[in-house]
Write an enzyme that holds these catalytic residues in place. Structure first.
Site, mmCIF file in Angstrom:
data_model
loop_
_atom_site.group_PDB
_atom_site.id
_atom_site.type_symbol
_atom_site.label_atom_id
_atom_site.label_comp_id
_atom_site.label_asym_id
_atom_site.label_seq_id
_atom_site.Cartn_x
_atom_site.Cartn_y
_atom_site.Cartn_z
ATOM 1 N N ASP A 189 -1.540 -4.486 11.843
ATOM 2 C CA ASP A 189 -1.608 -5.048 10.493
ATOM 3 C C ASP A 189 -0.862 -6.379 10.441
ATOM 4 O O ASP A 189 -0.004 -6.594 9.578
ATOM 5 C CB ASP A 189 -1.034 -4.059 9.473
ATOM 6 C CG ASP A 189 -1.490 -4.373 8.049
ATOM 7 O OD1 ASP A 189 -2.447 -5.140 7.877
ATOM 8 O OD2 ASP A 189 -0.877 -3.846 7.109
ATOM 9 N N GLY A 196 0.801 -1.211 0.000
ATOM 10 C CA GLY A 196 0.000 0.000 0.000
ATOM 11 C C GLY A 196 0.837 1.266 0.000
ATOM 12 O O GLY A 196 0.396 2.310 -0.454
ATOM 13 N N GLY A 222 4.018 1.524 -1.407
ATOM 14 C CA GLY A 222 4.718 1.640 -2.684
ATOM 15 C C GLY A 222 5.507 0.378 -2.986
ATOM 16 O O GLY A 222 5.273 -0.680 -2.408
#
Length: 844
Positions: A641, A527, A529
């Site tokens: 995450d 997300g 790059g």
């Protein structure tokens, strides 16, 4: 604009207007007023009479000013209604006779350009039969605020006009609507509707949210009601002419959803009927022909809720009306779900079929809740009740309405109630002006110096703006710059600098390390790059993550990653070597992890599968890293995450946690959670966190439980191509685990290569991680202890099949407890799946 030259002489002149209108089914005794004109027009299939005519049952206290516009920016069907308005600079009222009963009062506002008056400066209040409806009301501000709010939620809104709707009972024979401009200002209104409600639309006894079915008597006949929101869930907007009973407008619900496509839309062409005679005026049948369900597992797990978020006025009572119609199942106990309002249970074991009395029959349920003075949002959430074992595991909703109830005769925001006479306001103003005048001389010199300084800074900022595009600013440009919430970003060269470790690379060095960011060196895309494999000048291999300006992630994640990794050092956390923030770039440089992500070794690649022992060791390494995060700092750190793509493996297959861009510092001692927007990855998100927006360490535990099942089943956590009951890995695996048959669905590569005892213990701890409530989940230290025990059981089993010694799981457990050199709690001695102090497991 037509200005009456003798307006001041006619303030008390009574204009009698004949506006008795019967238009549309169920709208007997309805009155439709076209303000600021004597013309009668047809709009939306209904006749609107001009308020400048003469007649019998409506009177206007003064003529005010008639205003008109030549253009209209909106639905042209409404242009004739919104191109005229009545403007007032003094109090003005409409008196409606013969209005006894219950009514909807709708006030229409369209802020077009007014001659000699700036509509942006308008401010006025509205009262009806002693109830304050609006206070210091500015139409352009209200329209802008609503449109921006919908856009903030990800919706689309550019409505140029506004309709305010109120409901109340008129006990006498007269209804008086007063328009009162704020002193020195003015107001206007384009149209007025008074729609008679013949059936009983509201009842006094309503279920109170969070009270286990207890009801409250609200005495609604004595209170005013404002319609805050009215949504057609899962369908298109419904115009007034499609609601033949009460001419209500229903918005599409997608603009107010936390995730617009969190549920799938379903539609029925079947014969929808009202569930009872008193339902006919509740909503038009078109509302019940569409619905939204939580079955769109391509977007969200079935155990998650559909969530709608509404901005409301604090310190008021609210009625939340939900509309239902079962469109799929033809018998009871097929779809049972829960309803949450403001994170409290409003209803559980909710079965639409049973409540409505059949399929394709309408039903509505009202709930009552109080929004306290410190809250300005209202959450409505529907989620499946997975404990019931029903065939349908999703929730369903057809329509939604939110009504605000008056308090002490007031529907306007308490903080905005004004004195129409303005005397108190004037005295306060005089007092503050006097104080300001007294101290102004002290600050004049300082202000002059500040102006000169600001001018110089502005020149510098203009230069910077040419060099750096807005919205994409490297960290050093944000030093001492307030963000949108008023807080200050910490610069790497400011207060954060003493805690920072790592090297600051130049962009030229990183271009050289990656051959000018050559695509062939890309080893991952996320997300933030692309991630490149690079080699810095001393020969050290590195993973170089370069931010993409078009990415949804950016400066916040960049800052967070640097801040976290600057103060975290652990064998099982990926180390940051340095960063680059030169020339609008945001680049992070990490140690290189030769074996990539854990996910790539489970499925989706040609890499050889990991053995059962290797998988356990990887899980142990990740658990050690997370345990350090949770316990290594004063308040702990929540990763937020956790997933297999964020667990990286070095050349020796040692697991390390990575990607801290979403991480949050844990709650302080006096708090139990961190209130924050939901972020993470679908399939791994803690449903309790998603529902409550309350983040805790147990949210990481849930995500890690999903990882444990992913490791053993070797499949994606969300796979829409599979049959419905298999799409979501967590739910699918938990169903098998509850049957104690998880071995049925494990990775075929593991068949015959694992100890059944180790699999059993592994599955038990994974199951505990996925408990619905965070308080029921183990701490990460406890998870780690169990995984280490699982590893020892597997190693002992491997030794036994190689003839080295006999296998005994009880002896392994005893050895494990001795090796840890810590007393095992009594609960664990009786039940090996019980808890353990998380601080008793520490990494070297």
């Amino acid at each position: 604009m037509k200005i009456d030259g003798i307006r001041l002489l006619c303030l008390n002149f009574l204009i009698v207007v004949s506006l008795y209108v019967r238009s549309g089914e169920g709208q007997k005794n309805s009155i439709l007023v076209n303000c600021g004109t004597n013309s009668t027009i047809n709009v939306g299939g209904r006749r609107w009479a001009g308020d400048s005519g003469t007649g019998g049952n409506v009177s206007l206290s003064s003529s005010g000013i008639e205003a008109s516009a030549t253009t209209f920016d909106g639905d042209q069907a409404y242009a004739p209604l919104y191109k005229t308005a009545r403007l007032f600079v003094d109090s003005l009222n409409y008196t409606f006779r013969g209005a006894q009963g219950s009514y909807f009062l709708r006030l229409h506002f369209y802020p077009f350009a007014l001659k000699n008056h700036n509509v942006n400066d308008s401010s006025f209040s509205v009262e009806a039969n002693g109830i304050t409806l609006l206070s210091r009301f500015n139409v352009p501000d209200e329209i802008l605020h609503k449109n921006l709010y919908i856009m903030e939620l990800g919706g689309n809104s550019s409505s140029p006009y506004l309709v305010k709707e109120f409901f109340f009972t008129v006990s006498s024979d007269v209804l008086v609507v007063d328009f009162i401009p704020t002193k020195g200002s003015f107001g206007f209104v384009n149209a007025i509707e008074i729609v008679n409600v013949e059936d009983r639309l509201f009842v006094d006894s309503i279920h109170k949210v969070g009270s286990n079915g207890e009801t409250s008597n609200l005495s609604l006949s004595k209170r005013g009601i404002e319609t805050m929101y009215r949504l057609n869930v899962g369908g298109s907007p419904i115009k007034a002419d499609e609601d033949l009973i009460l001419s209500r407008v229903w918005e599409a619900d997608s603009s107010y959803m936390l995730t617009a496509n969190a549920g799938s839309e379903i539609h029925s062409r079947g014969n929808i009927t009202y569930g009872s005679a008193n339902e006919t005026s509740i909503a038009p049948l078109v509302v019940y022909r569409s619905a939204r369900t939580t079955s769109n597992t391509q977007v969200m797990e079935n155990r998650f809720n559909m969530s709608w978020k509404f901005e409301v006025d604090p310190d008021f009572d609210y009625i939340i009306r939900l509309h239902f119609c079962e469109l799929t199942f033809d018998k009871a106990n097929e779809r049972i779900f829960r309803i949450y309002i403001n994170n409290k249970t409003a209803a559980d074991n909710f079965d639409i079929f049973e409540q409505a009395g059949g399929m394709n029959k309408t039903y509505h349920q009202d709930f009552f809740d109080v929004v306290p003075s410190v809250v300005n949002t209202l959450w409505i959430q529907l989620g499946p009740d997975t404990t019931t074992g029903t065939a349908g595991t999703d929730a369903l909703l057809n329509g939604l309405e939110v009504f605000k109830l008056s308090r002490n005769g007031n529907l306007a925001h308490v903080g905005k109630v004004e004195n129409p006479g303005g005397s108190k306001t004037s005295r306060n103003m005089i007092l503050w002006v006097s104080i300001g005048a007294g101290i102004s001389s002290i600050v004049i010199l300082a202000a002059s110096i500040a102006l000169i300084t600001c001018f110089c800074r502005k020149r510098n900022k203009e230069t910077d703006a040419k060099k750096h595009p807005p919205g994409w600013r490297p960290l050093f440009l944000l030093n001492s710059t307030a963000n949108a919430k008023g807080s200050l970003h910490q610069s790497l060269y400011g207060s954060m600098a003493p805690n920072r470790t790592g090297r600051r690379f130049t962009l030229a060095e990183l271009k050289a390390a990656t051959n000018n960011f050559e695509d062939s060196l890309v080893i991952g895309v996320g997300g933030f790059g692309k991630v490149y494999k690079g080699e810095i000048e001393d020969g050290t291999r590195a993973a170089i993550k370069r931010a993409n300006p078009q990415s949804q992630q950016g400066l916040t994640e960049f800052e967070t990653e640097i801040e976290m990794l600057s103060k975290l050092r652990h064998k099982h956390l990926v180390s940051m070597i340095g960063f680059c923030d030169e020339q609008d770039e945001m680049i992070l440089v990490y140690e290189y992890m030769a074996n990539g992500t854990l996910r790539s070794h489970l499925f989706g690649s040609n890499l050889p599968p990991l053995s059962w022992k290797q998988r356990i060791e990887v899980c142990i390494g990740a658990a050690r890293g997370l345990h350090y995060l949770h316990t290594g700092a004063d308040r702990g750190i929540i990763h937020r995450d956790v997933k297999t793509t964020n667990i990286l493996l070095d050349e020796n297959f040692v697991a390390k946690m990575a990607d801290f861009g979403l991480s949050k510092t844990g709650p302080s001692l006096e708090h139990t959670h961190v209130s924050t927007a939901v972020k993470g990855s679908f399939g791994y998100l803690d449903p309790e966190y998603f529902r409550r927006q309350q983040l805790t360490e147990k949210s990481d535990i849930y995500s890690f439980g999903v990882v444990l099942f992913e490791v053993i089943c070797a499949r994606a956590v969300i796979n829409p191509s599979l049959p419905r009951d298999q799409i979501n890995l967590a739910e699918w695996a938990m169903r098998w685990q509850r049957q104690r048959s998880l071995e049925t669905i494990i990775d075929p590569h593991l068949q015959g290569a694992y100890s059944p005892e180790s699999l059993t213990k592994y599955a038990e701890i994974a199951e505990k991680c996925l408990a619905d409530e965070g308080k029921s989940r183990p701490a990460m230290g406890e998870v780690l202890w169990h995984l280490e025990y699982v590893l020892q059981v597997q190693e002992a089993w491997l030794r036994s099949i190689n003839g080295e010694n006999s296998f005994s799981s009880s002896q392994v457990l005893a050895d494990h407890e001795v090796r840890e050199d810590v007393d095992v709690p009594e609960a664990m001695k009786l039940d090996r799946g019980a808890g353990l102090d998380p601080k008793r497991v520490q990494d070297e």
